[in-house]
Design a protein around this motif. Structure first.
Motif, PDB file in Angstrom:
ATOM      1  N   ASP A 102      34.810 -27.972 -20.454  1.00  0.00           N
ATOM      2  CA  ASP A 102      36.377 -27.710 -20.848  1.00  0.00           C
ATOM      3  C   ASP A 102      37.029 -27.572 -19.469  1.00  0.00           C
ATOM      4  O   ASP A 102      36.336 -26.864 -18.452  1.00  0.00           O
ATOM      5  CB  ASP A 102      36.478 -26.647 -21.769  1.00  0.00           C
ATOM      6  N   ARG A 142      34.814 -24.676 -36.288  1.00  0.00           N
ATOM      7  CA  ARG A 142      35.502 -25.162 -35.257  1.00  0.00           C
ATOM      8  C   ARG A 142      36.489 -23.981 -34.560  1.00  0.00           C
ATOM      9  O   ARG A 142      36.744 -23.246 -35.529  1.00  0.00           O
ATOM     10  CB  ARG A 142      36.225 -26.434 -35.702  1.00  0.00           C
ATOM     11  N   ASP A 143      36.544 -23.843 -33.303  1.00  0.00           N
ATOM     12  CA  ASP A 143      37.445 -22.911 -32.945  1.00  0.00           C
ATOM     13  C   ASP A 143      38.637 -23.667 -32.716  1.00  0.00           C
ATOM     14  O   ASP A 143      38.819 -24.560 -32.039  1.00  0.00           O
ATOM     15  CB  ASP A 143      37.009 -22.322 -31.621  1.00  0.00           C
ATOM     16  N   PHE A 150      40.392 -25.951 -17.919  1.00  0.00           N
ATOM     17  CA  PHE A 150      41.466 -24.511 -18.137  1.00  0.00           C
ATOM     18  C   PHE A 150      42.583 -24.639 -17.117  1.00  0.00           C
ATOM     19  O   PHE A 150      42.264 -24.595 -16.046  1.00  0.00           O
ATOM     20  CB  PHE A 150      40.381 -23.211 -18.045  1.00  0.00           C
ATOM     21  N   ARG A 194      43.483 -26.291 -28.861  1.00  0.00           N
ATOM     22  CA  ARG A 194      44.575 -27.090 -28.740  1.00  0.00           C
ATOM     23  C   ARG A 194      44.984 -27.826 -30.091  1.00  0.00           C
ATOM     24  O   ARG A 194      44.066 -28.449 -30.576  1.00  0.00           O
ATOM     25  CB  ARG A 194      44.211 -28.245 -27.635  1.00  0.00           C
ATOM     26  N   THR A 232      45.470 -29.364 -36.508  1.00  0.00           N
ATOM     27  CA  THR A 232      44.944 -30.380 -35.829  1.00  0.00           C
ATOM     28  C   THR A 232      43.352 -30.472 -36.295  1.00  0.00           C
ATOM     29  O   THR A 232      42.646 -31.446 -36.462  1.00  0.00           O
ATOM     30  CB  THR A 232      45.018 -30.126 -34.246  1.00  0.00           C
ATOM     31  N   LEU A 291      49.936 -34.009 -34.806  1.00  0.00           N
ATOM     32  CA  LEU A 291      50.487 -33.469 -33.800  1.00  0.00           C
ATOM     33  C   LEU A 291      50.752 -34.866 -33.050  1.00  0.00           C
ATOM     34  O   LEU A 291      50.039 -35.769 -32.632  1.00  0.00           O
ATOM     35  CB  LEU A 291      49.672 -32.659 -33.140  1.00  0.00           C
ATOM     36  N   ASP A 293      54.310 -32.447 -27.745  1.00  0.00           N
ATOM     37  CA  ASP A 293      53.568 -31.286 -27.524  1.00  0.00           C
ATOM     38  C   ASP A 293      54.553 -30.248 -28.061  1.00  0.00           C
ATOM     39  O   ASP A 293      55.764 -30.232 -27.750  1.00  0.00           O
ATOM     40  CB  ASP A 293      53.594 -31.044 -26.061  1.00  0.00           C
ATOM     41  N   PRO A 294      54.121 -29.359 -28.908  1.00  0.00           N
ATOM     42  CA  PRO A 294      54.925 -28.129 -29.322  1.00  0.00           C
ATOM     43  C   PRO A 294      54.929 -27.099 -28.553  1.00  0.00           C
ATOM     44  O   PRO A 294      56.216 -26.439 -28.166  1.00  0.00           O
ATOM     45  CB  PRO A 294      53.943 -27.643 -30.695  1.00  0.00           C
ATOM     46  N   ARG A 313      50.157 -26.608 -22.498  1.00  0.00           N
ATOM     47  CA  ARG A 313      49.335 -25.929 -21.704  1.00  0.00           C
ATOM     48  C   ARG A 313      49.211 -24.450 -21.867  1.00  0.00           C
ATOM     49  O   ARG A 313      49.288 -23.628 -21.099  1.00  0.00           O
ATOM     50  CB  ARG A 313      49.792 -26.218 -20.122  1.00  0.00           C
TER      51      ARG A 313
END
Lengths: 338, 338
Positions: free
Chosen positions: A58, A220-221, A60, A224, A229, A329, A332-333, A336
């Motif tokens: 991942d 699932r965590d 960050f 994003r 989603t 989605l 972008d709501p 980042r």
């Protein structure tokens, strides 16, 4: 030639020479308590137990780098651990790739790497390999990390979206959207203030507590894109619809207020310390009571179920008793935040 | 709602929603030939054979992204494979973390990821896990990668700087500085042109060919900081001096010319497809003949030896018969070439 690390990172801290060695010695070695001999190596041996090894990676790029409840360092550790834990794996080792902008404060770097080291230690994982690149001023926004995690999975545990069946129950381990709103308020772009802390935390204990549940299909965590989603990913894979019950989805009042003011939907906001689990309906109450008995799980809820319908939509039963589709989605709501 | 990928990357391609799924499907899945089911997962199972597993991680920020002889994608694959190979490990799996700047060309991304996939395939490694983050315009310089590699090491093979002894011979598998100069000329900042190609390549064949050599002590691919920096790392660890023979170090005429014009020293320039090996002097000629019989090894040379002296300096015997110290790199001779 001073042996004290400069106050700000320069390009020379990334060139492979003396300054880079000093940076690595002073910040990374000290924080991680690593063996200096290992640091010289291109690749390191990781003693792995027999079993199914899982890997995750991942990037960050959270902004700001420090926010109420965490920072980019603790977030990287939690994000990586959580990806392994929800896949059924016990986290063992982490690797870290660091991108630093020229001019970055060495004190801030030391604080963030220190926090990363502390959270890794708390969770009994070792950062075994790393790399640092320094980017010229203007070619990064301070600090980015990439982290890879290795974990050991029980081969009996086959968690997969494809296991999910009509009638299954959907649970969430705690309130959604805290991380997204905490980070947004920390940006101070909206002139809003609040006491919301990021939910950034390791979910390993919450995840492991379900490994022995026979009807556990998938976890699932919801980072994003939030829980909406995750629901969309599931509907696309299993080609069934999902119904969520708005009255059951835990959202803190303060998160709801900020969302209402700014026009965000908490169901699309990132969480960094929650689990969405899909379980056979017979096991839903048991999962709920297990989670509620654990730290960070006391606000767990059953929030919905998988329908027979194959039109693969995510339907929200609203507080007013109506129904509406939760769209996938698009724009972008809130960029980042993870 | 078009299903065609836009010409330029937007923030929405990093938000976890529909655009991001499209980006991953169109570019990463297609290039890597990955199983779409795997892509949905937080962590993937990597079937590892029994033995010593080695791990390495690296960031890639080369500028320009494409240069004669390679691009940031092929460079990432080679850099990761090479770190494993010189550590004595056969590369098996890679993970990829991608940082893309908003506004980046999807065609360029497709070309670079395609090249990455092709080089991974040629070298028989699989990219098993990945992550993509999109950064707002001005917060990155186009494209950065972080790559982690897993490899299998023969437990009998204990390569370590600490094995190096006085009297050992030092070899390099080919000319130094090609990558550094090729990238520098590609920047077009100096108004110079040339035909120099980067040496970016997998060194796995050259490395594996030495695994059975009894007197093999240590190998390193001399990337950031070049061979001078590798020598400094060795002297600091073993606390002995090293002597290099300038007349024996292979440097292409064109690389030497550019270095002379701009005041660079090729011994500090990055190579991305060379090995520096330290071997017992009894085995030096054998290593030389093995390397010279292999592709990319025909210009291999014995370039120096480890001295008894414990003052831990790197001494260059110059072409004119004199001696000078090679200092440890301080300021950056040429930033961001690896």
């Amino acid at each position: 030639m001073s042996n004290k690390l400069d106050d700000f990172i320069s390009l020379a801290h990334g060139n492979g020479g003396r300054f880079m060695r000093q940076l690595i010695d002073d910040i990374f070695l000290q924080s991680f308590g690593a063996d200096p001999n290992q640091v010289q190596k291109d690749a390191v041996h990781v003693p792995l137990p027999a079993g199914n090894i899982m890997v995750t990676t991942d990037g960050f790029t959270v902004k700001p780098l420090e926010f109420p409840g965490g920072n980019i360092g603790s977030l990287a550790v939690h994000g990586t651990l959580n990806d392994l834990a929800v896949a059924g794996a016990k986290p063992l080792y982490l690797t870290l790739s660091v991108f630093i902008e020229e001019g970055f404060s060495t004190n801030t770097l030391r604080r963030i790497i220190g926090s990363m080291a502390q959270h890794a230690k708390q969770n009994d994982v070792t950062i075994v390999a790393g790399d640092t690149k320094v980017l010229p001023r203007g070619e990064a926004n301070g600090l980015y990390f990439s982290m890879t995690g290795l974990g050991l999975c029980n081969p009996q545990l086959q968690l997969d979206m494809n296991n999910i069946q009509a009638g299954d129950s959907i649970l969430v381990s705690g309130p959604v959207g805290d991380h997204g709103i905490a980070v947004m308020l920390a940006r101070e772009e909206f002139g809003l203030q609040g006491n919301i802390q990021s939910d950034s935390a390791s979910v390993t204990v919450l995840a492991e507590a379900l490994y022995s549940i026979d009807g556990l299909r998938f976890m699932r965590d919801p980072t994003r894109g939030g829980i909406a989603t995750v629901m969309h990913e599931i509907t696309q894979v299993i080609q069934r619809s999902i119904q969520l019950d708005e009255t059951q989805i835990p959202v803190r009042d303060e998160v709801q207020s900020v969302c209402s003011m700014l026009g965000y939907d908490p169901l699309y906001l990132a969480c960094e310390g929650r689990i969405v689990a899909v379980v056979a309906s017979k096991d839903a109450d048991r999962v709920l009571s297990i989670w509620r008995s654990l730290p960070n799980g006391n606000e767990a809820r059953i929030i919905g179920s998988v329908l027979q319908e194959s039109y693969a939509e995510v339907i929200l039963k609203t507080e007013l008793g109506g129904e509406r589709f939760l769209e996938e989605l698009e724009d972008d709501p809130l960029p980042r935040i993870c």
